[in-house]
Each structure stands twice: as C-alpha cells, then as structure tokens.
Design an enzyme around this catalytic site. Structure first.
Site, PDB file in Angstrom:
ATOM      1  N   THR A 197      16.259 -15.217   1.849  1.00 34.66           N
ATOM      2  CA  THR A 197      16.211 -13.741   1.439  1.00 34.66           C
ATOM      3  C   THR A 197      17.650 -13.943   0.333  1.00 34.66           C
ATOM      4  O   THR A 197      18.454 -13.472   1.096  1.00 34.66           O
ATOM      5  CB  THR A 197      16.213 -12.693   1.923  1.00 34.66           C
ATOM      6  OG1 THR A 197      15.167 -12.887   3.587  1.00 34.66           O
ATOM      7  CG2 THR A 197      15.843 -11.481   2.455  1.00 34.66           C
ATOM      8  N   LYS A 225      11.160  -8.247   0.160  1.00 35.47           N
ATOM      9  CA  LYS A 225      11.438  -8.458   1.152  1.00 35.47           C
ATOM     10  C   LYS A 225      12.498  -7.697   1.704  1.00 35.47           C
ATOM     11  O   LYS A 225      12.911  -7.329   2.834  1.00 35.47           O
ATOM     12  CB  LYS A 225      11.832  -9.822   1.202  1.00 35.47           C
ATOM     13  CG  LYS A 225      12.908 -10.447   2.235  1.00 35.47           C
ATOM     14  CD  LYS A 225      12.161 -10.147   3.565  1.00 35.47           C
ATOM     15  CE  LYS A 225      12.631 -11.050   4.984  1.00 35.47           C
ATOM     16  NZ  LYS A 225      13.011 -12.032   4.619  1.00 35.47           N
ATOM     17  N   LYS A 273      23.685  -9.752   5.906  1.00 29.33           N
ATOM     18  CA  LYS A 273      23.816 -10.066   4.232  1.00 29.33           C
ATOM     19  C   LYS A 273      22.443  -9.116   4.028  1.00 29.33           C
ATOM     20  O   LYS A 273      22.778  -8.580   2.112  1.00 29.33           O
ATOM     21  CB  LYS A 273      23.413 -11.293   4.318  1.00 29.33           C
ATOM     22  CG  LYS A 273      23.169 -12.179   3.050  1.00 29.33           C
ATOM     23  CD  LYS A 273      21.966 -12.341   2.567  1.00 29.33           C
ATOM     24  CE  LYS A 273      22.120 -13.283   4.016  1.00 29.33           C
ATOM     25  NZ  LYS A 273      19.963 -12.936   3.640  1.00 29.33           N
TER      26      LYS A 273
END
Length: 351
Positions: A146, A220, A288
């Site tokens: 990701t 995503k 993140k």
C-alpha cells in the site's frame, strides 16, 4: 505493436516472441519473465514451466503469499532485508539472494510487498540495487505494497522507459486472507498485462482491475478509509456494551448477523476480547496508510473527519509504544480515553 518491436530485438524470433516480463514487489524479493510462443494465435498461459517468479518482502503478508506460489510449483527467488524471515520459504525450495536487483535478474515476474513508500522506491527504483535495474526488457513489476498513487505512476513510467511493465496491486484481507489465499487485489496498469497475470493472482486471491496506473493504490486507500471508521465503530461499540453490563461475547454474536456485521468484526472481534494483539496488519503501517489518505484528501480538497479522527487515535497507539500491535489494538486507545478497560492490563501482551 510492442510485441513486434520486441521481436526485432531477439534472435530466432521466427519461432518465439518475447513478452514483457512482470515484476511484483512484496516483503521478500523476486522477479520473473513471461514468454509467449507463436505456435497458436493465442498466448500460452503462465505456468510453472514457463515463468520464474521473484519475491521481495516476506513479512506477515508476503510470507504466506509467496508460499502459495511455491506450493503451486513455481520457482521462487526471494529477497528480504532480514534473511531469517525467509527461512521457512527457503526450506520450501525458495532461493535467497542479497538484493532486489539479483531477484529481478533471475526472474520473469517480481512481486514486492514491503513497508513504506520509501522502501518501495528503494527496492524497485534504486539505480544500483533496485529490481528495475536487473529486469530484462519485457519484464513486469508488481508492487503489492500500500503506497502512494503518484509513486505507482512513477514506477510505471520508469518501467515503460526500460521496455518493461509495472502494475500496482495492493491487497486487502489481512493475515488470514493471505494464509487462506482469499485476498482482494486491486490492480492498476495495462489491462492486458493484468489479465495475463491472472494465473498468479488467482493463487493468492481475487484480482479486480481498477484502471490506469495508480488506480489500484487509490482503491486500496479508499478501502482503508472504510476500515478506519469501521474499526472505530467496532471498538466504541464494545466500550458501550461493556459499560452497559452486556456479555461481550454474546453481544458480538448477536450483532454480527445484523446490519452491524462486518469483515472487521469477524476478523478482530474475538481477538479483541481475548486480548490478542498479534498483528494481522501493523498499527505502524496503518498509520502510514491513513497519512497517505489524508495527504490525498488535501490534494483533492476533501474533508473526511472520520478518517482524521481514526488517524489520531491510531497515532496515540504509536505514542504509547504499540505500533507493532495489530490494528485491533485500537481498543486500547478507547479504554484509556474512558478509563474503562475491558480486561485487566496484566492480560495485555505485546506481540
């Protein structure tokens, strides 16, 4: 047309044509090259006899995904920064090498699934050791981390300039999805390349073509927006039910079959109650992801207050030294805010 241009570069091309290789990036390192024969009008499907695979990154997700490919009969070359993390795969027949470049040089398709965008940039684009520097023309890079949509576009452009292809294909489903080969794979890039890679994707989950380079990453990130607020709701519901004096196992069982049921409840509800904070997905990595989401929202001029709240709550876990817990550890932040532990603190163990 790309095929015909590549043909003119290869010897004996009256019998074979050379197809773009596909490189996928994950937490261990590997690369593979795809070949097509001209025996029929259709291309030969990818299989263990014609495709060597590479894998970069063998963490919580990558290790299980890589194992599925080995079990399917593929030859795997792997790289991970900590060789001991690849030992299980090596015992299954994988070959460990010391750089992403070495993975790509021995592979037709390279998968990568690593931690952060900076890691992705290093393992793929570094001019000295990156996978792209070792990939032969025709290769494909598949990054399943990701990461930032703009970086996915940059990798695609760099791969195209080198005569290769790149696909951004982040996944959702956590550690159980990886172990059960039941991941959702969000793919961005050339649709024809992604279709050709389906035999590989199908070994780890189900692929969804989302559009141009970077669109897999955008999908995503949208997935993470939904999960973030869902996890807040799950943990707040448990705090509320506990304060109301409900049996929490009965509570979860009851709501799981109604409108409140969710994948997050199924995956993490019982883990929360048993104080199991082993990572299916690290808090550090989720922070993140949510940070990338918020930056993309700023670029788009979007206000998503639920996302911002969830990111702050997860940041508080990092501040308490809980970044290596799984995302279900969000319950700890809600317990602290309310001074209402669901269980004694002595039952909380670090992974």
């Amino acid at each position: 047309m790309r095929f015909m241009r590549l043909l003119r570069l290869l010897p004996n091309h009256q019998f074979h044509c050379y197809v773009p290789q596909a490189i996928f990036t994950t937490s261990a390192g590997t690369t593979t090259h795809l070949h097509r024969t001209m025996e029929t009008a259709t291309t030969e499907a990818i299989n263990p006899s014609n495709t060597r695979l590479g894998w970069i990154g063998t963490g919580v997700m990558g290790r299980s995904m890589c194992a599925h490919l080995i079990n399917a009969g593929y030859t795997l070359t792997v790289f991970t920064r900590t060789p001991s993390k690849a030992q299980e795969l090596i015992s299954m027949g994988a070959h460990w090498v010391d750089s992403p470049k070495a993975v790509a040089s021995q592979s037709d398709v390279v998968f990568s699934i690593v931690g952060y965008p900076s890691d992705v940039r290093h393992v793929i684009l570094d001019s000295n050791s990156g996978a792209l520097s070792g990939l032969r023309p025709g290769g494909v890079i598949i990054d399943m981390t990701t990461s930032e949509p703009s970086l996915a576009v940059e990798i695609y452009s760099a791969a195209s300039a080198a005569g290769c292809s790149a696909v951004d294909a982040p996944v959702s489903g956590g550690d159980l999805g990886a172990r059960n080969a039941a991941l959702s794979i969000f793919a961005g890039g050339e649709e024809s390349i992604i279709s050709r890679l389906n035999p590989l994707f199908n070994l780890v989950g189900r692929v969804y073509y989302m559009g141009a380079p970077g669109k897999g990453q955008f999908t995503k990130l949208g997935n993470q927006v939904v999960i973030a607020s869902t996890m807040v709701g799950l943990c707040e519901g448990l705090i509320y039910a506990h304060k109301a004096g409900l049996d929490l196992n009965m509570y979860l069982n009851a709501i799981s079959t109604g409108a409140a049921g969710s994948k997050s409840l199924d995956l993490y509800g019982s883990r929360i109650l048993s104080r199991d904070f082993e990572p299916g997905f690290y808090v550090n990595h989720f922070v993140k992801d949510l940070g990338i989401c918020l930056r993309e929202c700023q670029n788009m001029g979007l206000a998503l207050p639920g996302l911002a709240l969830a990111q702050q709550l997860y940041l508080s876990l990092k501040a308490h030294g809980e970044g290596n817990f799984g995302t279900q550890a969000l319950i700890l932040a809600l317990e602290r805010i309310n001074n209402l532990p669901l269980a004694s603190s002595s039952s909380v163990g670090k992974p």
